[in-house]
Write a protein that holds these residues in place. Structure first.
Motif, PDB file in Angstrom:
ATOM      1  N   GLN A  25       0.853  -1.193   0.000  1.00 25.81           N
ATOM      2  CA  GLN A  25       0.000   0.000   0.000  1.00 25.81           C
ATOM      3  C   GLN A  25       0.884   1.236   0.000  1.00 25.81           C
ATOM      4  OE1 GLN A  25      -2.801   0.197   3.217  1.00 25.81           O
ATOM      5  NE2 GLN A  25      -3.115   2.386   3.009  1.00 25.81           N
ATOM      6  N   ILE A  26       0.584   2.202  -0.875  1.00 26.77           N
ATOM      7  CA  ILE A  26       1.388   3.417  -0.934  1.00 26.77           C
ATOM      8  C   ILE A  26       0.560   4.594  -1.428  1.00 26.77           C
ATOM      9  CG2 ILE A  26       2.182   2.917  -3.294  1.00 26.77           C
ATOM     10  CD1 ILE A  26       4.843   4.275  -2.555  1.00 26.77           C
ATOM     11  N   ASN A  27       0.813   5.767  -0.878  1.00 29.40           N
ATOM     12  CA  ASN A  27       0.281   7.004  -1.443  1.00 29.40           C
ATOM     13  C   ASN A  27       1.409   7.638  -2.238  1.00 29.40           C
ATOM     14  OD1 ASN A  27      -0.303   9.865  -1.793  1.00 29.40           O
ATOM     15  ND2 ASN A  27      -2.048   9.511  -0.448  1.00 29.40           N
ATOM     16  N   ALA A  28       1.218   7.751  -3.551  1.00 28.60           N
ATOM     17  CA  ALA A  28       2.270   8.269  -4.432  1.00 28.60           C
ATOM     18  C   ALA A  28       2.277   9.785  -4.499  1.00 28.60           C
ATOM     19  CB  ALA A  28       2.114   7.683  -5.826  1.00 28.60           C
ATOM     20  N   GLN A  29       1.310  10.448  -3.850  1.00 30.78           N
ATOM     21  CA  GLN A  29       1.241  11.916  -3.797  1.00 30.78           C
ATOM     22  C   GLN A  29       1.280  12.558  -5.188  1.00 30.78           C
ATOM     23  OE1 GLN A  29       3.764  13.687  -0.713  1.00 30.78           O
ATOM     24  NE2 GLN A  29       4.052  11.672   0.173  1.00 30.78           N
ATOM     25  N   GLY A  30       0.755  11.833  -6.182  1.00 27.66           N
ATOM     26  CA  GLY A  30       0.716  12.361  -7.534  1.00 27.66           C
ATOM     27  C   GLY A  30       2.072  12.454  -8.202  1.00 27.66           C
ATOM     28  N   SER A  31       3.077  11.836  -7.614  1.00 29.70           N
ATOM     29  CA  SER A  31       4.444  11.940  -8.120  1.00 29.70           C
ATOM     30  C   SER A  31       4.702  10.932  -9.243  1.00 29.70           C
ATOM     31  CB  SER A  31       5.441  11.698  -6.985  1.00 29.70           C
ATOM     32  OG  SER A  31       6.739  11.458  -7.475  1.00 29.70           O
ATOM     33  N   LYS A  32       5.188  11.419 -10.364  1.00 31.28           N
ATOM     34  CA  LYS A  32       5.551  10.537 -11.473  1.00 31.28           C
ATOM     35  C   LYS A  32       6.684   9.602 -11.066  1.00 31.28           C
ATOM     36  CE  LYS A  32       7.051  10.630 -16.319  1.00 31.28           C
ATOM     37  NZ  LYS A  32       7.398  11.515 -17.463  1.00 31.28           N
ATOM     38  N   THR A  33       7.668  10.143 -10.364  1.00 30.17           N
ATOM     39  CA  THR A  33       8.814   9.338  -9.936  1.00 30.17           C
ATOM     40  C   THR A  33       8.386   8.222  -9.001  1.00 30.17           C
ATOM     41  OG1 THR A  33      10.307  11.231 -10.150  1.00 30.17           O
ATOM     42  CG2 THR A  33      11.060   9.396  -8.797  1.00 30.17           C
ATOM     43  N   ALA A  34       7.572   8.567  -7.999  1.00 35.29           N
ATOM     44  CA  ALA A  34       7.115   7.558  -7.045  1.00 35.29           C
ATOM     45  C   ALA A  34       6.284   6.477  -7.729  1.00 35.29           C
ATOM     46  CB  ALA A  34       6.306   8.217  -5.935  1.00 35.29           C
ATOM     47  N   THR A  35       5.409   6.889  -8.641  1.00 36.73           N
ATOM     48  CA  THR A  35       4.574   5.921  -9.351  1.00 36.73           C
ATOM     49  C   THR A  35       5.426   5.011 -10.219  1.00 36.73           C
ATOM     50  OG1 THR A  35       2.740   7.506  -9.376  1.00 36.73           O
ATOM     51  CG2 THR A  35       2.610   5.666 -10.927  1.00 36.73           C
ATOM     52  N   ASN A  36       6.427   5.566 -10.883  1.00 36.51           N
ATOM     53  CA  ASN A  36       7.302   4.751 -11.727  1.00 36.51           C
ATOM     54  C   ASN A  36       8.117   3.744 -10.923  1.00 36.51           C
ATOM     55  OD1 ASN A  36       6.427   6.103 -13.990  1.00 36.51           O
ATOM     56  ND2 ASN A  36       8.205   7.451 -14.136  1.00 36.51           N
ATOM     57  N   GLU A  37       8.411   4.078  -9.657  1.00 36.37           N
ATOM     58  CA  GLU A  37       9.222   3.189  -8.823  1.00 36.37           C
ATOM     59  C   GLU A  37       8.424   2.019  -8.244  1.00 36.37           C
ATOM     60  OE1 GLU A  37      10.994   5.707  -5.915  1.00 36.37           O
ATOM     61  OE2 GLU A  37      12.583   6.407  -7.246  1.00 36.37           O
ATOM     62  N   ILE A  38       7.108   2.075  -8.351  1.00 35.97           N
ATOM     63  CA  ILE A  38       6.279   1.018  -7.778  1.00 35.97           C
ATOM     64  C   ILE A  38       6.625  -0.339  -8.372  1.00 35.97           C
ATOM     65  CG2 ILE A  38       3.908   0.120  -7.671  1.00 35.97           C
ATOM     66  CD1 ILE A  38       2.986   3.028  -7.345  1.00 35.97           C
ATOM     67  N   ARG A  39       6.866  -0.367  -9.673  1.00 40.66           N
ATOM     68  CA  ARG A  39       7.197  -1.630 -10.338  1.00 40.66           C
ATOM     69  C   ARG A  39       8.418  -2.291  -9.702  1.00 40.66           C
ATOM     70  NH1 ARG A  39       8.528  -2.273 -16.827  1.00 40.66           N
ATOM     71  NH2 ARG A  39       9.188  -4.461 -16.761  1.00 40.66           N
ATOM     72  N   LYS A  40       9.497  -1.511  -9.502  1.00 40.52           N
ATOM     73  CA  LYS A  40      10.718  -2.077  -8.924  1.00 40.52           C
ATOM     74  C   LYS A  40      10.504  -2.511  -7.476  1.00 40.52           C
ATOM     75  CE  LYS A  40      15.665  -1.260  -8.238  1.00 40.52           C
ATOM     76  NZ  LYS A  40      15.654  -1.896  -6.906  1.00 40.52           N
ATOM     77  N   VAL A  41       9.791  -1.694  -6.714  1.00 36.37           N
ATOM     78  CA  VAL A  41       9.526  -2.045  -5.312  1.00 36.37           C
ATOM     79  C   VAL A  41       8.723  -3.345  -5.233  1.00 36.37           C
ATOM     80  CG1 VAL A  41       8.330  -1.341  -3.212  1.00 36.37           C
ATOM     81  CG2 VAL A  41       9.664   0.330  -4.501  1.00 36.37           C
ATOM     82  N   ALA A  42       7.725  -3.477  -6.110  1.00 35.35           N
ATOM     83  CA  ALA A  42       6.911  -4.693  -6.125  1.00 35.35           C
ATOM     84  C   ALA A  42       7.762  -5.914  -6.450  1.00 35.35           C
ATOM     85  CB  ALA A  42       5.776  -4.552  -7.134  1.00 35.35           C
ATOM     86  N   GLU A  43       8.693  -5.752  -7.385  1.00 33.92           N
ATOM     87  CA  GLU A  43       9.582  -6.869  -7.733  1.00 33.92           C
ATOM     88  C   GLU A  43      10.508  -7.202  -6.573  1.00 33.92           C
ATOM     89  OE1 GLU A  43      11.523  -5.475 -11.230  1.00 33.92           O
ATOM     90  OE2 GLU A  43       9.831  -5.940 -12.570  1.00 33.92           O
ATOM     91  N   ASP A  44      11.075  -6.177  -5.923  1.00 34.73           N
ATOM     92  CA  ASP A  44      12.017  -6.403  -4.820  1.00 34.73           C
ATOM     93  C   ASP A  44      11.343  -7.067  -3.625  1.00 34.73           C
ATOM     94  OD1 ASP A  44      13.980  -5.250  -6.361  1.00 34.73           O
ATOM     95  OD2 ASP A  44      13.937  -3.303  -5.330  1.00 34.73           O
ATOM     96  N   LEU A  45      10.109  -6.660  -3.339  1.00 35.53           N
ATOM     97  CA  LEU A  45       9.394  -7.201  -2.176  1.00 35.53           C
ATOM     98  C   LEU A  45       8.513  -8.393  -2.529  1.00 35.53           C
ATOM     99  CD1 LEU A  45       8.272  -3.889  -0.385  1.00 35.53           C
ATOM    100  CD2 LEU A  45      10.229  -5.348   0.138  1.00 35.53           C
ATOM    101  N   ARG A  46       8.531  -8.767  -3.815  1.00 33.07           N
ATOM    102  CA  ARG A  46       7.724  -9.894  -4.312  1.00 33.07           C
ATOM    103  C   ARG A  46       6.241  -9.700  -3.971  1.00 33.07           C
ATOM    104  NH1 ARG A  46       8.639 -14.145  -1.672  1.00 33.07           N
ATOM    105  NH2 ARG A  46       9.979 -13.306  -0.036  1.00 33.07           N
TER     106      ARG A  46
END
Length: 208
Positions: free
Chosen positions: A16-37
């Protein structure tokens, strides 16, 4: 990013994450999801381009509503079957039924807009949990409300109506006691305004 394991015979890993409308934060979700499985990520305030979430793999399923969505549920796992509950969903609320090796679970991903009265958002939460009261159900939400129930040192006015709904529906707060703040702005100010709730059918199955 908060993560949890919804456990039955195996686990369903949810972020669960609030991206605060940030393009950078939203783009990083993919990598975080992969790292945390992570199997699923519930995003509040995602960065969207023409009503779509950019930078997601082609195999990813993204559920959101409207041209300016404030909630998006992203399914990364191919082993998960997901059904959108359109009549209960909106730009600020995504309701889905998830089927996997742990069985079926209803997930309500919601953003309580700060500038709006909380009553309308509470009503959507209430209806979803009543409709699916016989199934395990979770609420992952940025409620923009402070409460000692989810680690805030103080309460605010928005918290009172939400606490009444929690009591009415018999929900349990799953936020870890003593956990870090769930929101921090660019100036370094932080607060506890995000909450994970479970109904009776889901209680005892949520960890971390």
């Amino acid at each position: 990013m908060a993560s949890m394991s919804y456990t039955n015979t195996t686990s369903l890993r949810i972020g669960q994450i609030n991206a605060q409308g940030s393009k950078t934060a939203t783009n990083e979700i993919r990598k975080v999801a992969e790292d945390l499985r992570l199997d699923i990520v519930c995003v509040q305030e995602p960065y969207c381009l023409r009503g779509k979430l950019p930078a997601m793999p082609i195999t990813t399923r993204v559920i959101l509503y409207g041209d300016n969505p404030k909630a998006a549920t992203i399914v990364f796992s191919r082993a998960v079957t997901i059904t959108s509950i359109d009549h209960l969903s909106s730009s600020h609320c995504v309701v889905v039924e998830v089927s996997s090796t742990v069985g079926s679970i209803v997930m309500v991903n919601q953003y309580y807009q700060f500038e709006e009265p909380i009553a309308g958002h509470l009503h959507r939460t209430q209806v979803a949990f009543r409709v699916f009261q016989s199934l395990p159900a979770l609420l992952m939400a940025d409620v923009n409300a402070k409460s000692i129930l989810w680690n805030s040192p103080t309460n605010n006015e928005r918290n009172e109506e939400l606490q009444l709904l929690i009591q009415e529906l018999g929900l349990q707060v799953e936020n870890t006691s003593g956990g870090p703040p769930t929101y921090e702005n660019r100036a370094g100010a932080s607060s506890y305004i995000d909450v994970t709730l479970s109904n009776n059918e889901a209680q005892g199955r949520v960890a971390n």
